[in-house]
Design a protein around this motif. Structure first.
Motif, PDB file in Angstrom:
ATOM      1  N   GLN B  41       0.825  -1.218   0.000  1.00  0.00           N
ATOM      2  CA  GLN B  41       0.000   0.000   0.000  1.00  0.00           C
ATOM      3  C   GLN B  41       0.854   1.260   0.000  1.00  0.00           C
ATOM      4  O   GLN B  41       0.466   2.284  -0.544  1.00  0.00           O
ATOM      5  N   PRO B  44       5.811   3.134  -3.780  1.00  0.00           N
ATOM      6  CA  PRO B  44       5.551   3.999  -4.941  1.00  0.00           C
ATOM      7  C   PRO B  44       5.268   3.226  -6.243  1.00  0.00           C
ATOM      8  O   PRO B  44       4.429   3.652  -7.029  1.00  0.00           O
ATOM      9  N   GLU B  47       1.755   2.221  -6.542  1.00  0.00           N
ATOM     10  CA  GLU B  47       0.881   3.321  -6.943  1.00  0.00           C
ATOM     11  C   GLU B  47       1.035   3.597  -8.439  1.00  0.00           C
ATOM     12  O   GLU B  47       0.047   3.734  -9.167  1.00  0.00           O
ATOM     13  N   GLU B  48       2.290   3.629  -8.875  1.00  0.00           N
ATOM     14  CA  GLU B  48       2.560   3.898 -10.289  1.00  0.00           C
ATOM     15  C   GLU B  48       1.868   2.871 -11.185  1.00  0.00           C
ATOM     16  O   GLU B  48       1.282   3.206 -12.207  1.00  0.00           O
ATOM     17  N   ASN B  50      -0.630   1.007 -10.289  1.00  0.00           N
ATOM     18  CA  ASN B  50      -2.004   0.811  -9.833  1.00  0.00           C
ATOM     19  C   ASN B  50      -2.282  -0.646  -9.447  1.00  0.00           C
ATOM     20  O   ASN B  50      -3.290  -1.241  -9.840  1.00  0.00           O
ATOM     21  N   ARG B  53      -4.622  -2.999  -3.990  1.00  0.00           N
ATOM     22  CA  ARG B  53      -4.037  -3.149  -2.650  1.00  0.00           C
ATOM     23  C   ARG B  53      -5.003  -2.717  -1.552  1.00  0.00           C
ATOM     24  O   ARG B  53      -4.609  -2.336  -0.462  1.00  0.00           O
TER      25      ARG B  53
END
Lengths: 195, 530
Positions: B41, B44, B47-48, B50, B53
């Motif tokens: 979670q 980075p 997140e990048e 996607n 999570r």
């Protein structure tokens, strides 16, 4: 070199920050490190400990065997003694003297301190008072780290670098406060050794 | 680029999965597995890319969602503590029957010694039960490396793979050197879509296929880089060391172990290697964390007459996690003399935090139930389990996630009054809702307190699936709106709380009281962020 450490205290006192700083210094020195912690239910007001091993040679076990610990670093005096069977006979206890009393049957404090002073090697230090006078009560764990630093097998300025790295993102004022706390603890330990 | 990181075993698993091209992690928090999902979670790259999570409602929903992602050709991971495997078991065992498309890894973090659990069950049994391979890392580095290998294994053989951790692997840090970062899989439908419809005719075919694959899995174990035979000079004893037990053995032999050691980190059990060790050594010692899974198996593999020492024969303690200390005498070494335990030291049990809403809830509940001669309070898994300890001594059972409501119902069916359930908000949505429906359908005479702290508290404050919707959920399940009562658990509201509890106990039917106040740990964090 090889140093086997138990960090102990009561959940919430901040033993894991001490581990993080020593860990950071050890990695920077290219040392091997293993650090076992207990998370979960045991965190809430109960006893907590972490096994921290640093060595120039590879380390096998995450847990330190009985009688092999070189230093017990404790934020609470009774918690320091909880792990006595793990301490080697030449080992050191570096402990806060201020008890954390959250149980009805907490032992007699004088007897506790007597037991600690009767050990071959110990440094007992009121880290709460020192932290308050030189920095902030929140830095009590770093005062204790300072008092333990002569025994870690890593040069103290390398530990200070570790403090800088760990607190960097919180700003220069926080770094300075923690360095002050560290120095005060170190000074106390050196003076008590020279006595 | 710095490719050395100080990582918990959990974090090594998480980073290994991300670098192996993970597309989604599905999990319900549970010690010692929580940090795997938390690491993803916060990462980075997650997140990048996607990477999915978000926390799941429970382990079964997590397992099924991960299987759905695998169906679409992507790499998915499910994480849970060992008892979560019981919740996920239906989906887990049947995922071996459907097989996978994208790689699917199930991570089960076992808790021998029960540092934060209600039993010592060993997830390797689940791997054997579902007839799938199990990986059991002995180091954080191995945990990292195994993730990509396990995903590849899963995709090659089209089966899910179980990754078994224990507390001391999950919650111990070491330096991990990371490798290449793989791309995520593109979406693709399974090439064998019919396999995913487990009607009896299909399931029988799949069962035969899976059984046929067992020999392949065995061959993989025999040649696995994670299973290692290290010869020694003294063949009076051969040691089988599973997962982290290998470290505890080597701790005692700085210059190498005098006995041959077979390190096992991949299952099914490499029987060829075990036969070799048995042939070459006079006796065997089995060291494994958790239950004597391997020891029981090899007693069936080897001819009778061979001395096999382990947990079943008492050379190693039958319960509790392994330590470097409790294997010493089994290896014929001598214990060193150490300081005796300090007699002044007393236990310091965990306690509910000062200012916690559960405290006020128990204070009020205790006063009301004392007005009855024989009240019973069935409770559940969470911080409020600590209500068993002084000063509250408020609860009579804690069994598994959600059992408070259904046990209170069963007790009421038997004639118990008052029959009270105490459950947390996250545990309620995890496994309490279905039991509430049973109670509503029979208008059982029970009083349920959903002690709502707006989070999953015991594991450190993860999102709770039903936050903000508990009244709606209870009403939707069929609890009468006038018997869904919300109170704020604070000392100043003590009289009001007692009155509400009293009224709802007296109501002959299902009532739900929701004492609601944010967990003081998460509240503190939220205040800092402001």
């Amino acid at each position: 070199m090889r140093t086997d450490i138990i960090l102990s205290g009561v959940g919430g006192q901040g033993i894991l920050s001490i581990a993080t700083i020593i860990g950071s210094a050890a990695i920077n020195e290219g040392l091997y490190i293993k650090q076992a912690e207990v998370h979960g239910m045991s965190q809430r007001g109960g006893d907590v400990q972490s096994n921290l091993r640093i060595s120039s040679d590879p380390i096998a076990s995450d847990l330190i065997p009985l009688g092999k610990v070189d230093i017990i670093i404790s934020l609470e005096p009774m918690e320091a003694l909880r792990y006595l069977p793990y301490l080697n006979k030449e080992g050191w206890i570096i402990t806060n003297t201020v008890p954390f009393v959250n149980i009805p049957n907490y032992p007699d404090q004088e007897k506790l301190m007597e037991q600690i002073k009767n050990l071959k090697h110990s440094v007992a230090i009121d880290v709460d008072a020192i932290a308050k006078s030189v920095a902030s009560p929140r830095a009590a764990n770093i005062v204790l780290l300072g008092a333990a630093s002569p025994f870690l097998g890593i040069e103290t300025d390398k530990i200070e670098d570790g403090i800088r790295r760990v607190f960097e993102r919180k700003g220069e004022a926080v770094v300075e406060m923690n360095l002050k706390a560290f120095q005060a603890g170190l000074k106390y330990a050196q003076e008590s050794l020279n006595k | 680029m710095n490719n050395k990181h100080l990582l918990l075993g959990d974090e090594a698993v998480a980073l290994g999965a991300i670098h192996a091209g993970l597309s989604g992690v599905y999990a319900y928090p549970g010690t010692p597995s929580t940090e795997i999902t938390e690491f993803i979670q916060a990462h980075p790259l997650a997140e990048e890319r996607n990477i999915h999570r978000h926390w799941s409602t429970n382990e079964k929903t997590a397992m099924e969602a991960a299987l759905g992602m695998s169906y679409m050709g992507k790499r998915a991971m499910v994480c849970m503590k060992h008892v979560g495997m019981n919740v996920a078991a239906d989906a887990f065992v049947n995922s071996a029957m459907t097989g996978t498309n994208g790689g699917l890894i199930v991570v089960a973090a076992d808790d021998p010694s029960m540092h934060s659990s209600q039993n010592e069950q060993d997830s390797r049994f689940y791997g054997k039960f579902a007839m799938i391979p199990v990986f059991e890392p002995s180091s954080q580095q191995e945990a990292y490396n195994m993730m990509n290998d396990a995903f590849s294994f899963s995709e090659h053989y089209k089966v899910p793979v179980l990754m078994r951790l224990v507390t001391r692997m999950a919650h111990s840090r070491a330096v991990v050197e990371t490798g290449a970062v793989r791309e995520m899989n593109k979406m693709s439908f399974p090439s064998n879509p019919g396999d995913w419809v487990l009607m009896p005719a299909v399931a029988r075919k799949r069962n035969v296929k899976l059984i046929g694959q067992q020999v392949d899995f065995l061959n993989e174990s025999e040649k696995s880089i994670y299973n290692k035979y290290v010869d020694g000079k003294d063949h009076s004893l051969g040691i089988i060391a599973c997962g982290i037990a290998y470290n505890y053995v080597m701790e005692h032999f700085k210059d190498g172990c005098p006995y041959p050691v077979l390190k096992i980190s991949q299952y099914p059990l490499p029987v060829g290697l075990i036969r070799r060790l048995a042939d070459e050594c006079d006796s065997l010692l089995v060291l494994e964390d958790g239950q004597p899974v391997v020891e029981e198996m090899i007693r069936g593999v080897l001819d009778s007459g061979k001395v096999i020492k382990g947990r079943l024969t008492g050379e190693v303690p039958r319960t509790g996690e392994l330590t470097p200390d409790n294997i010493i005498s089994a290896m014929g070494l001598k214990d060193e003399e150490v300081y005796p335990p300090c007699e002044l030291v007393v236990p310091r049990p965990p306690a509910l935090c000062q200012g916690c809403g559960h405290r006020d809830m128990y204070a009020a509940l205790n006063e009301v139930v004392r007005e009855y001669e024989n009240s019973r309070v069935f409770s559940d898994i969470g911080c409020y389990t600590l209500g068993f300890l002084p000063p509250y001594r408020a609860i009579h059972s804690v069994v598994d996630m959600g059992a408070s409501i259904t046990m209170a119902k069963g007790a009421a069916d038997a004639g118990q009054f008052p029959s009270v359930a105490v459950i947390g908000d996250s545990t309620f949505t995890h496994s309490g809702m279905t039991g509430l429906l049973d109670a509503v359908n029979e208008n059982s005479n029970i009083t349920i307190l959903i002690s709502d702290n707006l989070t999953t508290g015991m594991t450190g404050g993860q999102d709770s699936a039903g936050t903000g919707r508990l009244e709606q959920i209870c009403q939707g399940i069929g609890v009468a709106p006038e018997h869904i009562r919300v109170v704020v658990p604070l000392p100043k509201n003590m009289e009001e709380m007692k009155q509400v509890i009293r009224e709802e106990i007296e109501y002959k039917g299902v009532s739900v009281i929701i004492p609601r106040r944010e967990c003081i740990q998460t509240a503190r964090r939220h205040n800092k962020q402001k």
